[in-house]
Design an enzyme around this catalytic site. Structure first.
Site, PDB file in Angstrom:
ATOM      1  CG  HIS A   1      -1.671  -1.260   1.437  1.00  9.67           C
ATOM      2  ND1 HIS A   1      -2.905  -1.541   0.900  1.00  9.67           N
ATOM      3  CD2 HIS A   1      -1.310  -2.373   2.132  1.00  9.67           C
ATOM      4  CE1 HIS A   1      -3.282  -2.758   1.270  1.00  9.67           C
ATOM      5  NE2 HIS A   1      -2.326  -3.289   2.009  1.00  9.67           N
TER       6      HIS A   1
ATOM      7  CB  SER B   1      12.755  22.874 -15.096  1.00  5.06           C
ATOM      8  OG  SER B   1      11.977  24.052 -15.144  1.00  5.06           O
TER       9      SER B   1
ATOM     10  CE  LYS C   1      11.320  19.607 -10.989  1.00  7.27           C
ATOM     11  NZ  LYS C   1      10.093  20.035 -11.667  1.00  7.27           N
TER      12      LYS C   1
ATOM     13  CD  GLU D   1       8.601  12.528 -15.364  1.00 10.64           C
ATOM     14  OE1 GLU D   1       7.565  13.192 -15.222  1.00 10.64           O
ATOM     15  OE2 GLU D   1       9.726  13.033 -15.451  1.00 10.64           O
TER      16      GLU D   1
END
Ligand code: ARG
Length: 463
Positions: A160, A281, A287, A294
């Protein structure tokens, strides 16, 4: 408008094809990538026709030479593709006739584009499955090497997405290895149903020439000729199966990606993805984005989509070949390209992953990951497991209140919950004790991880 009709099939037509219809029905823009397989199939067919006495040895040699010249032209970018010639089959056949004259027109004896295209796709897909199998193995080898080095690295295991029990990072990586082993088997299995020869089925019913289907099947490295001509030219279930197999692999890659994205975040901070697999970024200078995992996660969408396209394409088609089937190629090719791209990115990236051992360890120390070990300790001392569960639950509640892990409590603090707790309890409350105790096949103990790596190496060596 010129009255000239199509040179391959225009005999019964009284006007040329509408210009838009010609473009709309053409497949040459996407099926030209099967040019090698198309030529390979034609050479096998010509050899077989020669043995059957339909072509002379001289004609066969002319055809082979012509096709080999055409292949060289295509590969050097000199070949001129024509929309009017619809597809790869007619483009090559027309070029052959232009090159060698009337003999070129004999190549299509006892054959149809229907068995030709089915043959081409199967040959093409078979080669690409072999490439995919190699890439899966390369990725798996990377995982084994990494797992060997991380056999003792302790991290929290989750259920979980809540801290559950400590595990070793090597064990986690080997879970990924197992998923990929099953994907590998599924591709091997899919390949068996791909590797069957439709050649000789002709348009749908077979042909009146004395063809030798076993011979073309053997020449092309197929396992056997397809049993039924109607089935051979029409079904694309092998392509659907490839997309299903690919969808499951893509799904597995999304699971790995999701974990890498989480682990690379400042909140988890478990791994470092090398800079060369990340991007920055344009607005936030701090970043470093995990783009590769992804994107792989996102690309699953198109793979699943192609599976649905092909299932829908095939649905309700009456026997035998229908033009619908021309729509099989783009989804199939894009699935191949996508899967190869994802595997390549992963196989390159995985060996370069760096674990942050200290952060993983600290995370495993939070969240009472050894609570089950304490319950097992009490149970070994004679307490029924349900009662032990209750005792440990209370100790955890106390720990939450005091902001202390079980291992940080004194013996006196622990004994408030049960007098059965003795000084030796601290051996089981350590992370090392916890993972080492799970010492059986498939368990997380470092010994077991090293043994599983050995078995994995053996498996890869046997492929
Ligand atoms: N371009 C066609 C395809 O991809 C080749 C087969 C065409 N056969 C036909 N009878 N029109 O399916």
């Amino acid at each position: 408008m010129s009255k000239e009709t199509n040179q391959q099939w225009g005999g019964r037509f009284s006007e040329p094809t509408d210009a838009f219809v010609a473009r709309f029905t053409a497949s040459i823009n996407f099926d030209q990538r099967m040019y090698r397989q198309d030529i390979q199939g034609s050479v096998a067919h010509a050899k077989m026709l020669t043995k059957a006495g339909v072509l002379t040895v001289g004609e066969c040699a002319e055809i082979e030479q012509g096709l080999s010249d055409i292949q060289a032209e295509i590969e050097s970018g000199r070949f001129e593709w024509s929309i009017a010639l619809e597809d790869i089959h007619m483009n090559i056949e027309a070029a052959l006739t232009k090159k060698i004259g009337a003999t070129g027109k004999k190549l299509h004896t006892g054959r149809s584009r229907n068995d030709q295209v089915a043959t081409d796709i199967r040959l093409y897909l078979r080669d690409e499955i072999d490439n995919i199998l190699l890439e899966i193995t390369r990725l798996q080898q990377g995982l084994l090497t990494l797992a060997q080095g991380e056999a003792d690295t302790i991290m929290p295991g989750f259920t979980h997405l809540q801290t559950a029990q400590p595990v070793t990072f090597g064990h986690h990586l080997l879970a990924w290895f197992e998923m990929l082993s099953r994907d590998y088997e599924r591709y091997v299995d899919t390949r068996k149903r791909v590797n069957v020869s439709p050649l000789g089925a002709a348009a749908l019913a077979g042909t009146t020439y004395p063809i030798d289907r076993q011979m073309t099947s053997d020449l092309l490295g197929f396992d056997r000729p397809a049993e039924n001509s109607l089935d051979a030219v029409s079904d694309r279930d092998f392509a659907i199966e490839f997309c299903a197999t690919s969808s499951i692999l893509a799904m597995h890659l999304t699971r790995m990606s999701e974990e890498l994205v989480l682990w690379a975040s400042a909140q988890f901070n478990f791994v470092n993805l090398p800079d060369r697999f990340c991007t920055g970024s344009s607005i936030m200078p701090q970043k470093k984005n995990p783009d590769v995992p992804e994107l792989v996660r996102g690309k699953s969408g198109r793979v699943y989509g192609h599976l649905m396209s092909l299932l829908t394409l095939m649905k309700s088609q009456p026997l035998a070949y229908n033009k619908d089937n021309q729509e099989d190629k783009e989804p199939l090719f894009d699935t191949i390209d996508t899967i190869k791209g994802c595997l390549r990115a992963y196989a390159d990236m995985v060996p370069a992953l760096e674990s942050k051992k200290q952060q993983m360890r600290e995370a495993a120390l939070r969240g009472f990951s050894t609570a089950t070990d304490l319950a097992d300790y009490l149970t070994r001392g004679g307490m029924p497991f349900r009662d032990a569960h209750e005792v440990v639950g209370k100790s955890v509640a106390y720990g939450i209140q005091q902001n202390k892990d079980l291992a940080e409590m004194s013996l006196a603090e622990l004994q408030v919950f049960s007098a059965d707790i003795k000084a030796d309890v601290f051996e089981v409350l350590t992370l090392e004790g916890s993972v080492a105790a799970r010492d059986h096949i498939g368990g997380t103990a470092p010994n077991q991880v090293r043994a599983a790596v050995k078995r994995g190496e053996k498996l890869l060596a046997s492929r």
